[in-house]
Design an enzyme around this catalytic site. Structure first.
Site, PDB file in Angstrom:
ATOM      1  N   ASN A   1       0.814  -1.207   0.000  1.00  0.00           N
ATOM      2  CA  ASN A   1       0.000   0.000   0.000  1.00  0.00           C
ATOM      3  C   ASN A   1       0.855   1.267   0.000  1.00  0.00           C
ATOM      4  O   ASN A   1       1.186   1.791  -1.047  1.00  0.00           O
ATOM      5  CB  ASN A   1      -0.946  -0.035   1.211  1.00  0.00           C
ATOM      6  CG  ASN A   1      -1.966   1.079   1.198  1.00  0.00           C
ATOM      7  OD1 ASN A   1      -2.025   1.851   0.259  1.00  0.00           O
ATOM      8  ND2 ASN A   1      -2.759   1.164   2.228  1.00  0.00           N
ATOM      9  N   CYS A   2       1.252   1.776   1.162  1.00  0.00           N
ATOM     10  CA  CYS A   2       1.933   3.058   1.232  1.00  0.00           C
ATOM     11  C   CYS A   2       3.187   2.947   2.102  1.00  0.00           C
ATOM     12  O   CYS A   2       3.384   1.942   2.782  1.00  0.00           O
ATOM     13  CB  CYS A   2       1.003   4.131   1.790  1.00  0.00           C
ATOM     14  SG  CYS A   2       0.189   3.656   3.327  1.00  0.00           S
TER      15      CYS A   2
ATOM     16  N   MET B   1       2.022   8.270   6.398  1.00  0.00           N
ATOM     17  CA  MET B   1       2.287   7.819   5.041  1.00  0.00           C
ATOM     18  C   MET B   1       1.380   8.586   4.090  1.00  0.00           C
ATOM     19  O   MET B   1       0.489   9.316   4.519  1.00  0.00           O
ATOM     20  CB  MET B   1       2.087   6.302   4.954  1.00  0.00           C
ATOM     21  CG  MET B   1       3.195   5.548   5.676  1.00  0.00           C
ATOM     22  SD  MET B   1       2.986   3.754   5.729  1.00  0.00           S
ATOM     23  CE  MET B   1       1.928   3.578   7.160  1.00  0.00           C
TER      24      MET B   1
ATOM     25  N   CYS C   1      -1.136   8.019   2.487  1.00  0.00           N
ATOM     26  CA  CYS C   1      -2.576   7.821   2.657  1.00  0.00           C
ATOM     27  C   CYS C   1      -3.061   8.263   4.031  1.00  0.00           C
ATOM     28  O   CYS C   1      -4.170   7.951   4.430  1.00  0.00           O
ATOM     29  CB  CYS C   1      -2.909   6.347   2.448  1.00  0.00           C
ATOM     30  SG  CYS C   1      -1.959   5.270   3.526  1.00  0.00           S
TER      31      CYS C   1
ATOM     32  N   SER D   1      -2.102   7.249   6.937  1.00  0.00           N
ATOM     33  CA  SER D   1      -2.032   6.254   8.001  1.00  0.00           C
ATOM     34  C   SER D   1      -0.697   6.399   8.729  1.00  0.00           C
ATOM     35  O   SER D   1       0.280   6.899   8.172  1.00  0.00           O
ATOM     36  CB  SER D   1      -2.188   4.841   7.436  1.00  0.00           C
ATOM     37  OG  SER D   1      -1.118   4.506   6.584  1.00  0.00           O
TER      38      SER D   1
ATOM     39  N   ASN E   1       2.987   0.023   4.761  1.00  0.00           N
ATOM     40  CA  ASN E   1       1.706  -0.585   5.106  1.00  0.00           C
ATOM     41  C   ASN E   1       1.372  -1.674   4.088  1.00  0.00           C
ATOM     42  O   ASN E   1       1.449  -1.438   2.878  1.00  0.00           O
ATOM     43  CB  ASN E   1       0.600   0.469   5.131  1.00  0.00           C
ATOM     44  CG  ASN E   1      -0.743  -0.102   5.553  1.00  0.00           C
ATOM     45  OD1 ASN E   1      -1.496  -0.594   4.726  1.00  0.00           O
ATOM     46  ND2 ASN E   1      -1.048  -0.039   6.829  1.00  0.00           N
TER      47      ASN E   1
ATOM     48  N   TYR F   1      -7.183   2.090  11.790  1.00  0.00           N
ATOM     49  CA  TYR F   1      -6.928   3.193  10.860  1.00  0.00           C
ATOM     50  C   TYR F   1      -8.211   3.960  10.566  1.00  0.00           C
ATOM     51  O   TYR F   1      -9.162   3.394  10.032  1.00  0.00           O
ATOM     52  CB  TYR F   1      -6.333   2.599   9.580  1.00  0.00           C
ATOM     53  CG  TYR F   1      -6.139   3.517   8.407  1.00  0.00           C
ATOM     54  CD1 TYR F   1      -5.775   4.847   8.557  1.00  0.00           C
ATOM     55  CD2 TYR F   1      -6.284   3.030   7.106  1.00  0.00           C
ATOM     56  CE1 TYR F   1      -5.582   5.661   7.461  1.00  0.00           C
ATOM     57  CE2 TYR F   1      -6.087   3.831   5.999  1.00  0.00           C
ATOM     58  CZ  TYR F   1      -5.738   5.143   6.178  1.00  0.00           C
ATOM     59  OH  TYR F   1      -5.539   5.949   5.083  1.00  0.00           O
TER      60      TYR F   1
ATOM     61  N   GLU G   1     -13.327   9.207   1.233  1.00  0.00           N
ATOM     62  CA  GLU G   1     -14.586   9.875   0.915  1.00  0.00           C
ATOM     63  C   GLU G   1     -15.470   9.034  -0.005  1.00  0.00           C
ATOM     64  O   GLU G   1     -16.676   8.911   0.201  1.00  0.00           O
ATOM     65  CB  GLU G   1     -14.302  11.240   0.275  1.00  0.00           C
ATOM     66  CG  GLU G   1     -13.836  12.301   1.250  1.00  0.00           C
ATOM     67  CD  GLU G   1     -12.365  12.150   1.647  1.00  0.00           C
ATOM     68  OE1 GLU G   1     -11.685  11.316   1.034  1.00  0.00           O
ATOM     69  OE2 GLU G   1     -11.918  12.857   2.551  1.00  0.00           O
TER      70      GLU G   1
ATOM     71  N   GLY H   1     -21.947  33.680   4.839  1.00  0.00           N
ATOM     72  CA  GLY H   1     -21.176  32.490   5.177  1.00  0.00           C
ATOM     73  C   GLY H   1     -21.819  31.194   4.746  1.00  0.00           C
ATOM     74  O   GLY H   1     -21.324  30.120   5.042  1.00  0.00           O
TER      75      GLY H   1
END
Length: 708
Positions: free
Chosen positions: A171-172, A389, A391, A393, A412, A546, A551, A686
């Site tokens: 992963n990262c 990292m 991402c 994490s 990771n 984690y 999103e 606003g």
């Protein structure tokens, strides 16, 4: 003994089928990877000796794979899996046609919008996305147990990055930039020696980032403080050159003044190289590198002053922005910046407060940098401060063979996220049912994470020399396996989670900001943390909790659950779930209260956590932002600002849209006046919701309740 096949039908157990399958796999690996005929028959006998009434075909696969791995035959185990399912693959209908054609015709929105650093329109990126669709298809049908694939499809869990799972990559990571710059590295078979100047060090750093990003599927981070040494080298080089050139004609003060002027030019050029290289380089997987630059000044750093100069220039250039194809300055997506707040720069009268003021000014205009409180991080990570990292994490503290803490050069292995709201939907307010189902699904996540882990076992360093042989992670020999880095907590493997707010609403009937809800939410969080800690103890693998900043996953889980369970107030009716432990955006809570509330969960979610606040009109609220930054330092480990800025869709301008002399909204960069092609922040009241134009009143923007 009956065998339950993948389609639900049953057949009598036939040990010869197992023997034939292993023999076929044996023929397709090197001789050193093969097992003996005696071992093959022993495996078949072991399965037959179980003599249970019914056994799943997946369980047989697991037993065979486990026994082969226990023999150290990792390549054989993988070949066996692929062979065993190959006939089923042929029989199954193809599932990639529509998704791939949707990519080519720009219809596959889920894939096209998943990554901000991928332009899914371009041919080069589409090649990678097409490969990703094939990988997801093979992962779902062949590489994962059917129950894991089904759980992913049903939104029980999310098996992250299935589009890269087919390949032996992780992963990262935190790139060991110091090692690669100080000791040299190799890229594409070419030796890159240690740089002798700042400009060259910046260029080499960006090449390292591109090479690393091309051989993994997650983000990577670099600590900018390793460049300070090379800025000093440039200054010494300029000084020596001037002394030699003028041979006593200039005073020491004059030489220093000229050398500093040259150094300033080199500093500007070097940082510009970083910014432009990262934004223009294309990795082999069709995207800009998903890179984070860590901006941390350490009091005991030999190159403290040089690193302060580098950070100042990085922030200055990020504030300025980068020109798009129309020559308009816009906010680049990468590199992401993470700025560390410490006693010397936390706006408390410290020496480097001027850098924090510049960082705040930059955040107001460009959203970055994010902020880490060194004070809170030291409390949570045994006195250490280190980069997330790419991402976002975090690694757990780890000591090397010399007893020294080590973070750079670690990684990771992968992520699987659990859908908390779905458990609450099924259990309702029956807490006994909730905890029982929660545990069942956590164990399912464990099995999915072990698939991630086992996919990396036996991988040779030759798969990515820049990572394993030339310093990004390690300096192992060619042909050596990476297995030792998969255990003892050297690398992490992460359980993510979505929707703590929604599951609390479902089970307790109140938000997790409510006293009763908060007690339940903390219990849920602590249970996940305790579970990952137990997994770590049982397996010697670095499991971590984690807070997934995913999103798109928030929308995916909510969409699946709405289709299954219908519209549920404050849960599926919104169309999204909240990230990790975050407070729902609709709650009446100010920035300080939100950070203060969420900080309690960051400590539990030590494998990764970030909190956001949305502040309207940040460019006009610098003093307020500085107050928030001060609060971050004292109260929360990792935080970020969000806002909805003015934006022109014609030219990409993200400055302030003006009202011209004709009382019309107008982009000052390209003079676009088409309101349908711009976003305008509500500067009067606003309001930051969705806006629409009144029918028949083309110059009036009408908000849902508030009016301009």
């Amino acid at each position: 003994m009956l065998v339950v096949k993948r389609d639900g039908t049953t057949v009598e157990f036939n040990p010869q089928k197992i023997i034939n399958a292993i023999q076929k796999a044996n023929e397709n690996v090197d001789e050193c990877e093969r097992v003996s005929q005696e071992k093959i028959e022993e495996i078949a006998r072991n399965i037959e000796s179980k003599r249970c009434k019914r056994i799943l075909v997946e369980d047989i696969q697991d037993i065979v794979e486990k026994e082969l791995m226990e023999e150290g035959k990792y390549d054989l185990a993988k070949v066996y899996i692929i062979y065993r399912y190959s006939r089923a693959l042929v029989r199954k209908a193809n599932t990639t046609d529509e998704s791939i054609l949707g990519l080519i015709k720009n219809r596959n929105k889920d894939v096209m919008e998943e990554n901000s650093n991928k332009n899914a329109i371009t041919a080069a990126t589409q090649r990678d996305l097409i490969a990703g669709e094939v990988s997801k298809d093979l992962t779902k049908r062949i590489l994962l147990p059917e129950k894991i694939s089904k759980a992913h499809e049903d939104g029980v869990l999310h098996f992250h990055d299935a589009d890269y799972f087919l390949q032996p990559i992780f992963n990262c990571c935190l790139i060991n930039l110091k090692d690669m710059l100080d000791n040299g590295t190799v890229m594409n078979g070419k030796l890159i020696e240690s740089p002798r100047s700042f400009q060259v060090a910046c260029t080499v750093m960006t090449q390292i980032i591109a090479a690393v990003a091309s051989s993994q599927y997650g983000g990577q981070s670099v600590d900018i403080r390793h460049l300070g040494k090379y800025l000093r080298k440039s200054f010494i080089k300029f000084t020596s050159s001037l002394e030699e050139q003028f041979n006593g004609e200039l005073t020491d003060e004059q030489i220093e003044k000229i050398a500093k002027a040259r150094l300033k030019d080199e500093l500007r050029s070097g940082v510009q190289t970083i910014q432009y290289q990262i934004n223009t380089l294309m990795t082999t997987n069709g995207q800009s590198p998903f890179v984070t630059i860590f901006l941390n000044l350490q009091e005991d750093d030999e190159y403290l002053e040089e690193n302060a100069m580098i950070i100042e220039e990085i922030l200055r250039q990020r504030y300025e922005g980068i020109k798009n194809e129309k020559g308009v300055y816009i906010t680049p997506a990468f590199p992401k910046l993470v700025y560390v707040l410490d006693e010397h720069n936390a706006l408390k009268g410290g020496k480097f407060d001027y850098l924090t003021k510049l960082a705040v000014k930059c955040s107001a205009k460009r959203l970055y940098p994010d902020y880490i409180s060194a004070k809170k991080m030291r409390e949570n990570y045994e006195g250490n401060v280190f980069s997330p990292m790419g991402c976002r994490s975090f690694l757990s503290p780890y000591k090397d063979e010399n007893g020294e803490y080590k973070f750079e050069g670690r990684f990771n292995q992968g992520v699987v996220s659990i859908n908390l709201p779905q458990i609450g939907i099924i259990s309702g307010q029956d807490e006994e049912k909730f905890w029982k189902l929660f545990d069942e699904r956590l164990e399912l996540c464990f099995e999915a994470l072990m698939c991630r882990h086992n996919a990396l076992k036996g991988i040779k360093t030759d798969t990515s020399p820049v990572h394993w042989q030339y310093g990004a992670i390690a300096r192992l020999e060619k042909g050596e396996t990476i297995d030792k880095f998969l255990f003892d907590g050297y690398s992490s493997i992460s359980l993510g989670y979505i929707g703590l707010y929604e599951v609390t609403k479902l089970v307790k009937g109140v938000s997790h900001t409510d006293k009763e809800g908060m007690e339940f939410a903390r219990k849920v969080m602590q249970h996940m943390r305790d579970t990952t800690d137990r997994w770590r103890q049982e397996t010697n693998i670095g499991f971590a909790l984690y807070g997934t900043p995913a999103e798109s996953l928030c929308y995916r889980f909510a969409r699946i659950d709405k289709e299954k369970f219908g519209s549920i107030k404050d849960v599926t009716d919104k169309g999204y779930y909240t990230n990790s432990y975050h407070v729902d955006v609709r709650e009446d809570i100010d920035a300080f209260e939100k950070f203060n509330f969420e900080s309690q969960f960051q400590k539990i979610s030590s494998g990764g956590a970030i909190s956001y606040v949305e502040i309207p009109n940040m460019r006009h609220n610098l003093k307020a932002l500085e107050d928030v930054v001060k609060f971050i330092y004292e109260n929360i480990q990792y935080a970020e600002f969000n806002t909805k800025s003015d934006y022109c869709h014609v030219c990409g301008f993200d400055g302030e849209i003006i009202i011209n002399d004709d009382n019309e909204w107008e982009c000052p960069a390209c003079h676009n006046k088409d309101h349908s092609k711009m976003n305008v922040t509500r500067r009067t009241c606003g309001y930051l919701g969705e806006n629409f134009w009144n029918v028949g009143k083309t110059k009036e923007i009408k908000a849902r309740v508030l009016h301009l």
